[in-house]
Design an enzyme around this catalytic site. Structure first.
Site, mmCIF file in Angstrom:
data_model
loop_
_atom_site.group_PDB
_atom_site.id
_atom_site.type_symbol
_atom_site.label_atom_id
_atom_site.label_comp_id
_atom_site.label_asym_id
_atom_site.label_seq_id
_atom_site.Cartn_x
_atom_site.Cartn_y
_atom_site.Cartn_z
ATOM 1 N N HIS A 148 0.810 -1.217 0.000
ATOM 2 C CA HIS A 148 0.000 0.000 0.000
ATOM 3 C C HIS A 148 0.847 1.274 0.000
ATOM 4 O O HIS A 148 0.312 2.383 -0.163
ATOM 5 C CB HIS A 148 -0.949 0.012 1.203
ATOM 6 C CG HIS A 148 -2.310 0.539 0.872
ATOM 7 N ND1 HIS A 148 -2.534 1.450 -0.132
ATOM 8 C CD2 HIS A 148 -3.535 0.285 1.405
ATOM 9 C CE1 HIS A 148 -3.819 1.733 -0.204
ATOM 10 N NE2 HIS A 148 -4.454 1.033 0.715
ATOM 11 N N ASP A 158 -2.250 1.702 -4.862
ATOM 12 C CA ASP A 158 -3.531 1.969 -4.205
ATOM 13 C C ASP A 158 -4.584 0.996 -4.718
ATOM 14 O O ASP A 158 -4.354 0.238 -5.676
ATOM 15 C CB ASP A 158 -3.967 3.428 -4.421
ATOM 16 C CG ASP A 158 -4.033 3.797 -5.899
ATOM 17 O OD1 ASP A 158 -4.452 2.946 -6.724
ATOM 18 O OD2 ASP A 158 -3.679 4.935 -6.249
#
Length: 534
Positions: free
Chosen positions: A504, A508
């Site tokens: 992350h 995304d």
């Protein structure tokens, strides 16, 4: 006569340590179990005690220097006077007469022109300093040829076969099966004959005879040692480390009554446990043993084994990945009905060419095509995540459940390979992985990974990223399930769940969703994949 104190194993996988402080000086008189020095590993500070009374003859390292495990740490002139020296001299004489092979190792040659060479274990992988001896493929006394496999060793990444560098006769194997060998240290000794086949054959017979004599002598001396350790004379101090003595006190045992199995009757922790178990068994009343029916009580067997090799490397890598990468998971299902039909149509033709066609080459090629439009999925961040490297080669890894543990070899350059070429390479790599014979090169350089949990019956998972890659996908099993078609009719479709894990920090949710949609399009409509391959 002084003897060298060999630095023992001071922790799993530790091959060296720093000398922090010498607690004695050369010429000092020391007692058994007296602390001699403090050394520091990458895990803890360890105090090294003396094994016997004596006088410190030599300190081999200065404070702050790095000492090697299984190497001399200091020399001690053991107390016992001339008798000790005389017995040591006699033992050395006996050793020379019994084992001429070891004597050759010191001289490195003999009168017949034979040269005894130590084979040093070479570098077998980046950062690898030790390995486990899995299997010896020869025995002492065997004649071997150049490049003949001598043994198999296992690192934390793969199984490696070690070949002979020249023709000769195996004179000495320095490790037993299952022991840990050190890189750049002698693995075995080979006697190279210099005067033709007759001499080589003579040397072979000589080494075999010497081996038999050595084994017999060792068996006799071993038996004699066990017998001499059965009874400890009154007043004689038991040989044991401070930790073992402390354990004996905690167990309320007289350590002088415990038979030690180590050198010079040294008592180990296991000896205390065995002695305690024997005492408890002998304390059982005879009447209870002679009763008519004795109920057999079974207790679960508890055992402890070290985590080594591939399993150890995997444990460290997974812990590092989870603790440093913020994972997030994205799941979807893919309709593989059309792809399944295409594979079924092509399978006989591939089999006729000796190629095993599975669904995996299609998954890899579709992923490679999708990564051309989403290059961030084929990238890697640096250690502190301040830079991102985009790779032109699509080296797609696949998790393989091998006999040595979980391995993740990769198929390199999938962007330039056809589905057929990927299938051929994948079959070769899978067979090598399951046999534990992958080269380090096959395990390095992966840019994204696939884990096929469906092969074991799973449907969904939360895979852990193969750091420093940025994504991994777990494939579930393909199932025949009812689904509505465009006309609202229920029909049987071949469905598969997929579970993505992404870094992350780099990716995304929108990016991985769009990438997965493109990958899914290629798999659900194989014609679109074929068109983009042209």
């Amino acid at each position: 006569m002084s003897t060298d104190f060999i630095l023992p194993d001071i922790g799993e996988g530790i091959v060296e340590c720093e000398v922090v402080e010498w607690l004695v000086a050369e010429g000092d008189t020391v007692k058994e179990d007296q602390p001699i020095c403090e050394v520091m590993t990458d895990k803890a500070m360890v105090e090294i005690p003396a094994k016997s009374d004596g006088v410190i003859a030599k300190l081999y390292y200065q404070k702050g220097e790095i000492a090697k495990v299984h190497g001399p740490l200091f020399a001690i002139e053991e107390s016992g006077g001339d008798v000790k020296s005389e017995s040591s001299t006699e033992a050395a004489s006996n050793s020379t007469s019994v084992n001429p092979v070891q004597n050759q190792k010191l001289d490195n040659s003999n009168s017949s022109g034979t040269i005894l060479e130590d084979f040093l274990l070479p570098d077998i992988g980046e950062g690898i300093v030790e390995c486990e001896v899995v299997e010896w493929l020869v025995a002492e006394g065997d004649a071997v040829k150049e490049d003949q496999p001598i043994c198999e060793v296992m690192t934390d990444k793969a199984m490696v076969e070690i070949p002979a560098k020249s023709d000769g006769t195996v004179a000495k194997l320095y490790y037993q099966k299952g022991e840990i060998a050190i890189v750049h240290q002698p693995l075995f000794a080979i006697a190279v004959a210099g005067n033709g086949p007759a001499q080589a054959e003579s040397l072979t017979q000589q080494v075999k005879a010497e081996k038999a004599v050595t084994n017999n002598t060792q068996n006799v001396s071993s038996s004699a040692q066990v017998d001499s350790n059965k009874i400890l004379p009154n007043g004689k101090k038991a040989v044991a480390s401070p930790a073992v003595r402390r354990l004996a006190r905690e167990m309320n045992l007289d350590i002088t009554m415990v038979q030690g199995t180590g050198a010079k009757g040294r008592v180990y922790k296991q000896d205390l446990l065995n002695h305690s178990a024997t005492q408890q068994a002998s304390a059982t009343p005879a009447s209870s043993l002679n009763a008519g029916a004795v109920e057999k009580v079974t207790q679960p067997l508890t055992r402890v084994e070290p985590i080594r090799g591939v399993k150890s490397a995997m444990a460290k890598a997974m812990q590092d990945s989870v603790s440093t990468i913020p994972h997030f998971t994205y799941s979807d299902e893919i309709d593989l009905t059309a792809l399944y039909a295409l594979r079924k149509q092509l399978k006989p033709e591939y089999e006729a060419q000796g190629i095993k066609l599975t669904m995996m080459p299609f998954f890899m090629k579709a992923m490679s095509l999708a990564m051309k439009q989403f290059p961030i999925m084929n990238s890697k961040p640096n250690a502190d995540c301040t830079e991102l490297t985009y790779y032109s080669e699509h080296n797609i890894g696949m998790a393989v459940d091998s006999k040595v543990g979980l391995l993740v070899p990769n198929i390199k350059g999938c962007e330039s390979l056809s589905i057929k070429e990927i299938a051929v390479k994948m079959t070769e790599v899978t067979e090598q992985a399951r046999a534990g014979r992958l080269s380090p090169e096959q395990l390095k350089g992966g840019t994204i990974s696939i884990s096929n949990i469906g092969a074991l019956g799973g449907t969904t998972a939360t895979p852990i990223i193969n750091k420093p890659e940025v994504a991994i996908v777990a494939l579930g099993k393909m199932q025949l399930l009812p689904r509505f078609n465009d006309q609202g009719e229920v029909e049987a479709r071949r469905m598969m769940n997929v579970s993505w894990s992404g870094d992350h920090r780099i990716i995304d949710g929108g990016t991985i969703a769009r990438f997965n949609n493109l990958w899914t399009k290629y798999l659900e409509n194989p014609s679109s994949m074929i068109m983009d391959m042209v």
